[in-house]
Each structure stands twice: as C-alpha cells, then as structure tokens.
Design a protein around this motif. Sequence first.
Motif, mmCIF file in Angstrom:
data_model
loop_
_atom_site.group_PDB
_atom_site.id
_atom_site.type_symbol
_atom_site.label_atom_id
_atom_site.label_comp_id
_atom_site.label_asym_id
_atom_site.label_seq_id
_atom_site.Cartn_x
_atom_site.Cartn_y
_atom_site.Cartn_z
ATOM 1 N N UNK A 1 0.828 -1.204 0.000
ATOM 2 C CA UNK A 1 0.000 0.000 0.000
ATOM 3 C C UNK A 1 0.869 1.263 0.000
ATOM 4 N N UNK A 2 1.986 1.233 0.701
ATOM 5 C CA UNK A 2 2.885 2.380 0.705
ATOM 6 C C UNK A 2 3.517 2.575 -0.669
ATOM 7 N N UNK A 3 3.786 1.465 -1.359
ATOM 8 C CA UNK A 3 4.416 1.551 -2.678
ATOM 9 C C UNK A 3 3.448 2.023 -3.751
ATOM 10 N N UNK B 1 -1.190 7.161 7.297
ATOM 11 C CA UNK B 1 -1.097 7.259 8.747
ATOM 12 C C UNK B 1 -1.073 5.894 9.394
ATOM 13 N N UNK B 2 -0.074 5.651 10.248
ATOM 14 C CA UNK B 2 0.038 4.391 10.973
ATOM 15 C C UNK B 2 -0.280 4.630 12.443
ATOM 16 N N UNK C 1 9.147 0.290 8.202
ATOM 17 C CA UNK C 1 10.021 0.193 9.374
ATOM 18 C C UNK C 1 10.149 1.537 10.065
ATOM 19 N N UNK C 2 10.332 2.613 9.295
ATOM 20 C CA UNK C 2 10.448 3.945 9.886
ATOM 21 C C UNK C 2 9.148 4.367 10.555
ATOM 22 N N UNK C 3 8.018 4.098 9.906
ATOM 23 C CA UNK C 3 6.728 4.482 10.482
ATOM 24 C C UNK C 3 6.435 3.695 11.762
ATOM 25 N N UNK C 4 6.736 2.400 11.759
ATOM 26 C CA UNK C 4 6.462 1.598 12.952
ATOM 27 C C UNK C 4 7.349 2.020 14.111
#
Length: 572
Positions: free
Chosen positions: A141-143, A155-156, A267-270
């Motif tokens: 989904x991010x890609x 938004x996470x 990874x950065x968002x989490x």
Amino acid sequence: MDEVTLKSRAVVFAICAGAVAFFLAVLATSAGGVQLDNLTRALIPAVVCAAMCWASAERSIAGTAGAIDAAIERLAHAAEGDLASAIPPEIGENVPQLARAMESLFTQMTAHLDGVQRLAMFDPVTGLANRSNFRATCERMLATPPATARDTRGGLFFIDLDRFKVVNDTMGHACGDALLGMVANRLRAVADSIAREPDGVPPLIGRLAGDEFTMFFPAIGAAGDAAKIGCDILRALAEPFDLGGANVSIGASIGMALCPEHGVTLTELMRAADAAMYHAKGSGRGRAEPFSVELAARIAARATLEGDLREAIDRDEFALVFQPQISVDHGRIVGAEALLRWRHPREGLRLPLTFLDCAEETGMIVDIGDWVVDSVAATIARWGRIGIEQRLSVNVSPRQIDHARFFHGLRAALHRARAPAHLLELEISETLAMQCSDDVLDAIVQLRAAGATIAIDDFGTGYSNLSRLRALPIDRIKLDRSLVAPVADDAAARMIAQAVVGVIHALGCEAVAEGVETQAQVDILRIIGCDVMQGYAIAAPMEESAFVAWSRGSVRRAVGDGAVLAGAGWRG
C-alpha cells in the motif's frame, strides 16, 4: 496399464471372438458335410466379427489413452497451482472414476490450502491480519498509494491496550482471547465508519502480538484528521466490554506516525508510532500521541546511549566509588556504600541515574550487575588484607536480584576472591523485600547465615507489610532521602521520620539515614534516634585510595555533639 498392453489384450480378444464365430459356423454346416463353399461362408462372419471387435477395442483404447493424457496434463497444471479449472470432459466420458477422484482431490486440496493460508496470514484469535501479513500488505500500500490520496498522507496507528494483562491474569486466557476478539470488532467498526466517508479508503487492521494492534490508513487529509481518528479509536475502546456478564474497562494508548513526515518506509513508520505510543503510556495512558521532533531526538539519544553502554561493558569503563557511613553515637566509620560510576570517554564521569534505566530496559543491567558483584568481592578481599574491617554495602538491580541464582553467584564471587562474607552488606529495595519469592527469601537467609548483613533500601517509597518486615532476615533499614530532606524545616516531616525510626527499632533493626546533606539535618536525625548517617554532610563519594586514607582517620571534623570522620551504593 500402458497402451501396448491394452492393444495386445484387444488382439487376443478379437482372435478369440473370431474363433468362436468360426467354430459355430462349422457346427452349423457339419450336418451336410464340410464343403469349401460352406466353409468359406462360415469363415466370413467370423472374420467380420473379429474385425468389429478389433475396431471397438481400438476405439476404446484410443479414448482411454486420450483421457489419461488429458488427466496427466490437468494434474500438471494442478501441480503449478491451478486447482480451479474444470476436469476435461473426455476424462469423465472415458474414465468416470478417475474424473470423480480428481474432483475430490482438488476440492480437498483447495480446502487445505485455504486453511493453511488463514493460519499463515491471519490471527486465529481476532481474524485480523497477523504481523507478517500486515507488513507485506502495508508495504504494498505504501508503494502504490490510492488515486484518491493525491494530496493526502498515510497514517500508521500503533495501539496498545492499557489494562489487558490484568484481565488475562484474573479472568483467564479464554476471557482474554474473547476480549481481544471484541477489541478487533470495535476497530473494524471504526474502520467501516471512516471508509463510508466521502473519498474514504478502508484501512488495514492487524494484530502484531499480545495486546498490540495496528491500523494503517493509506489516505489521511491533514494531521488534524489523524488526531480525530485517534480520538475515535480511544472512544471505541474506552467503552466497557461485556465479558462473561461483567463490565470490563481497559482503554488504550495510541502512537501515531504520518507518511512522509515521520518516515517513508514501514520500518520507519512503525518505529515512530511505537515511540509515540510509549510516550502516550508514560504521559498517563488513555491518550493518542503523534510522533514529534522531540521524540525523534529522544530516540536518537537513546540509541546512542545503548551503543555507548554496550561499548562500556566491552571496554570495562565502569568504576566504583565509596561513600562512608558514620555511627551517630560514636562518630566512627562503620561501613561504606559502593556506588557505580561510568567513565564515559567523551562525557566524563556519569552518575547511575543517567544510564541505569536504559541498562535495565535493555537487559544490560545483568552484565553491569555481575561486574559490580565481582568488583565488590575483590574490594572486600583487598580491604580485609590491609585491616579495614568496615562492612561494604552494595545495591543491586531488582531485575537481577529477584532470582535465587543471583545469590549463588554472589557467594561464588566472594569465594573466588577469598573475601570474608561478614564484610558484605546487601541492600534490597523495599518493594522487592515485600514481593520476593520463597526461593529468594531462602537464599537471603543462607547469605546472612554465612555472615553477611542485609539492609532494606529506600524505605518509605514502597508499601510495607509490617508483619512481613518482622519476619524478614534484615539488620538495617535505610530511610529514603525523601523522608530525610524536609526534617530540618517541617515539623510534620520530623514527626513522620521519628515514627519511622521508632518502627525500625521495634523491628530490632538499625535506622540508617541516607541523603543527609546539611548540618541541620544531622542534628535533627541524631535527636530523633537515627543510628547511622550517610550523605554529603558526612562525606562525598570517593575513590578507593581516598576512602582507605579517610577510613584510617586521616581527616576528622565535628558534627553536632559527636566527632565523625569527614572526607570525600553503586546506584547512588
């Protein structure tokens, strides 16, 4: 059965059929004698019969062979993952049993694969995407953001239930699983309500582990919209849950991270959302906190601290200093507390308060604690050899000391260093003293029987049970500095401190005041009955060589009505 075998059997069958027909023809003409014409006429139907049998066998063999070839080809497609296509009709026409077997096999394989897919990709308790499924789907989904997300951001939301462990421990895991299912349903309801909004895009919901949930919204308008979603989730989870006829309230703490402001990869968002969630918990729980620049700086500093601590353990950058403890009645030194210091290569000497929390959270406190135990044992042995008979106290992390094996390791360290146990005093926190297991209590008894003394540290900051205190094998109780600090200026504080000292004496223990900073405090604490004092009003922590000189009476000064030595716990 191969095609050659089938053809051989068909030939035999045709010959046999022709022979039978010929034999019947001969019998039919035998009454009038066998004549050539009659024999020829008898042979013609035999040949015709044989030919027909042969043709029929050929057609049967060809149909069966074609059906088998079609079955082989269909099975090859199934091996490549095609279980949905129909069985070729020629298989059902020529070998119906094989067609039925293949249909049954494909149906069972499809059901089994569906089950494996569910187990591999979805959480069995909540039916939500599991960790691996959530990560893979979220990364896709991010890609490929949705077309409606042209002027929006992703938004996470990292959601951690606040009081789930209490429910699990008191009501059992079955109720805990039922509660997790209800939480998942409420998160789905929030997701559905947002998806129904104009240009709403359904979010992805997952359960990472335990009581941790995540929601990823591929299209959020502004930062304020993220805050609104956070509030919606909090409201949904704040409502009581009907669990076995009882209303159970848990609540949640939520961390929010936006893409691309706080990261462009999952990874950065989490990492950002996780940090924000812990900030929400530390700020009182029941909150939805966004990631911020301040949190980013805190994370960077924490990562640097963790790396430096690991290097400090490898490079042996720790040291002990020693703070004297003075008898109020006699004005003489009766012991010292070993205090830990970190000789940081860039920042200089660092106190324990600046790094012990990090060490405990990462587990490095165990390695540091082992170093402290070995160093204290070696120090006691050195002091014993030069005639210093004052006890040395050490305060070890509750995470390390709450296991009986710690005491076995401590006694082994004393044995290796040939250090007399009677010169060791072990300080344990008030909370640990109230909660320690029977195994730990037995180990404390054995250590005390070997000659060591036991002190309760930070008394007055926890919740003590006087009957348990009376039963514990302890020699001294140290008043926390929060009780000591106000005694010179606050009459109520003096009365409380005096009452606590009375309780300590009633338990048959010595009362030790730590954190004594002023002469006025010294005078009051001596009047209300403290037996031992420790603090900067007596002496600052000092290195070993200075302490040895200090303990031999090289420097003296008067404190109140008694003469005490003056001069310069590892956790202080």
